[in-house]
Scaffold this active site. Structure first.
Site, mmCIF file in Angstrom:
data_model
loop_
_atom_site.group_PDB
_atom_site.id
_atom_site.type_symbol
_atom_site.label_atom_id
_atom_site.label_comp_id
_atom_site.label_asym_id
_atom_site.label_seq_id
_atom_site.Cartn_x
_atom_site.Cartn_y
_atom_site.Cartn_z
ATOM 1 N N HIS A 1 -2.665 7.018 7.138
ATOM 2 C CA HIS A 1 -1.764 8.010 6.464
ATOM 3 C C HIS A 1 -2.484 9.250 5.830
ATOM 4 O O HIS A 1 -1.744 10.493 5.891
ATOM 5 C CB HIS A 1 -1.082 7.373 5.009
ATOM 6 C CG HIS A 1 0.135 6.688 5.487
ATOM 7 N ND1 HIS A 1 1.393 7.254 6.033
ATOM 8 C CD2 HIS A 1 0.389 5.237 5.325
ATOM 9 C CE1 HIS A 1 2.270 6.406 6.264
ATOM 10 N NE2 HIS A 1 1.822 5.103 5.720
ATOM 11 N N GLY B 1 1.004 -1.305 0.085
ATOM 12 C CA GLY B 1 0.046 0.051 0.002
ATOM 13 C C GLY B 1 0.788 1.287 0.007
ATOM 14 O O GLY B 1 2.169 1.386 0.555
ATOM 15 N N GLN C 1 3.077 9.831 1.365
ATOM 16 C CA GLN C 1 4.428 9.113 1.462
ATOM 17 C C GLN C 1 5.348 9.356 -0.024
ATOM 18 O O GLN C 1 6.331 8.897 0.092
ATOM 19 C CB GLN C 1 4.093 7.412 1.337
ATOM 20 C CG GLN C 1 3.634 7.013 2.547
ATOM 21 C CD GLN C 1 3.665 5.682 2.888
ATOM 22 O OE1 GLN C 1 2.460 5.033 2.149
ATOM 23 N NE2 GLN C 1 4.343 5.040 3.253
ATOM 24 N N CYS D 1 6.074 0.054 7.331
ATOM 25 C CA CYS D 1 5.725 0.973 6.624
ATOM 26 C C CYS D 1 7.057 1.513 5.810
ATOM 27 O O CYS D 1 8.034 1.599 6.365
ATOM 28 C CB CYS D 1 5.107 2.350 7.581
ATOM 29 S SG CYS D 1 4.707 3.635 6.460
ATOM 30 N N LEU D 2 6.490 1.769 4.562
ATOM 31 C CA LEU D 2 7.925 2.347 3.740
ATOM 32 C C LEU D 2 8.684 3.462 4.207
ATOM 33 O O LEU D 2 9.560 3.805 3.774
ATOM 34 C CB LEU D 2 7.163 2.601 2.131
ATOM 35 C CG LEU D 2 6.829 1.369 1.534
ATOM 36 C CD1 LEU D 2 6.294 1.485 -0.044
ATOM 37 C CD2 LEU D 2 8.051 0.421 1.221
ATOM 38 N N HIS E 1 -4.277 1.229 7.904
ATOM 39 C CA HIS E 1 -3.030 1.719 7.720
ATOM 40 C C HIS E 1 -2.898 2.892 6.840
ATOM 41 O O HIS E 1 -2.516 4.238 6.884
ATOM 42 C CB HIS E 1 -1.974 0.888 7.549
ATOM 43 C CG HIS E 1 -0.480 1.276 7.406
ATOM 44 N ND1 HIS E 1 0.570 0.800 8.210
ATOM 45 C CD2 HIS E 1 0.077 2.040 6.547
ATOM 46 C CE1 HIS E 1 1.720 1.279 7.998
ATOM 47 N NE2 HIS E 1 1.467 1.969 6.907
ATOM 48 N N GLU E 2 -3.701 2.706 5.582
ATOM 49 C CA GLU E 2 -3.385 3.800 4.526
ATOM 50 C C GLU E 2 -4.330 4.769 4.777
ATOM 51 O O GLU E 2 -3.879 5.986 4.482
ATOM 52 C CB GLU E 2 -3.705 3.094 3.130
ATOM 53 C CG GLU E 2 -2.605 1.774 2.796
ATOM 54 C CD GLU E 2 -1.119 2.169 2.859
ATOM 55 O OE1 GLU E 2 -0.745 3.500 2.762
ATOM 56 O OE2 GLU E 2 -0.438 1.591 3.112
HETATM 57 NI NI NI Z 1 2.757 3.423 5.742
#
Ligand code: NI
Length: 163
Positions: A134, A46, A51, A88-89, A130-131
């Protein structure tokens, strides 16, 4: 299409509530294509607009059989509880255990602006949560205990020094 640079903690944009997506045009289609390409290049499941440095309520995902674009996402209901690890990236893919709802129902607009609802469980539900977080300026580490959050932050700082 182009791979975009990943915004990392503690960059400011990750803490901001994103602006609503209002234009469902070619620009958005291109952005979404770039976000998918970036997500796959980084081996993520995701990716949300903050991000890639954009304070927008938008994410893409391809997780546990659910591939979608969500503009202006809202979690309309949740049920149950799941244990599991999350990463998370934007935090160097460092994982930590985090309890989440087992099922979640997402309401959002697709790339054309059509509203839809989608239900997911397990990993895909975790991804919805999670997304969507964000898009509201919340990172998964914000849900951890202060002790565990500091541990993840320290590991991430250390990792950044080594690359
Ligand atoms: Ni993330």
């Amino acid at each position: 299409m182009a791979v975009m640079e990943i915004t990392e903690f503690p960059e400011r944009v990750l803490k901001e509530v994103g602006a609503a997506v209002e234009e469902f045009d070619e620009g958005l289609e291109k952005l979404v294509a770039d976000m998918f390409e970036t997500m796959y290049a980084e081996e993520g499941v995701g990716l949300a607009a903050p991000q890639v440095g954009l304070s927008l309520r938008l994410f893409v995902m391809d997780c546990a059989g659910i591939k979608l674009v969500a503009a202006n996402p809202e979690i309309v209901s949740v049920e149950g509880e799941q244990e599991g690890e999350e990463g998370c990236l934007s935090v160097g893919k460092i994982h930590a255990p985090l309890k989440r709802a087992e099922r979640a129902r997402l309401r959002a607009q697709d790339v054309k602006g059509e509203w839809f609802e989608r239900e997911a469980e397990g990993l895909a539900a975790r991804c919805f949560l999670h997304e969507t977080d964000h898009c509201d300026g919340t990172l998964f580490i914000d849900h951890l205990s202060p002790l565990r959050r500091d541990m993840v932050k320290r590991r991430f700082q250390k990792m950044k020094r080594w690359r």
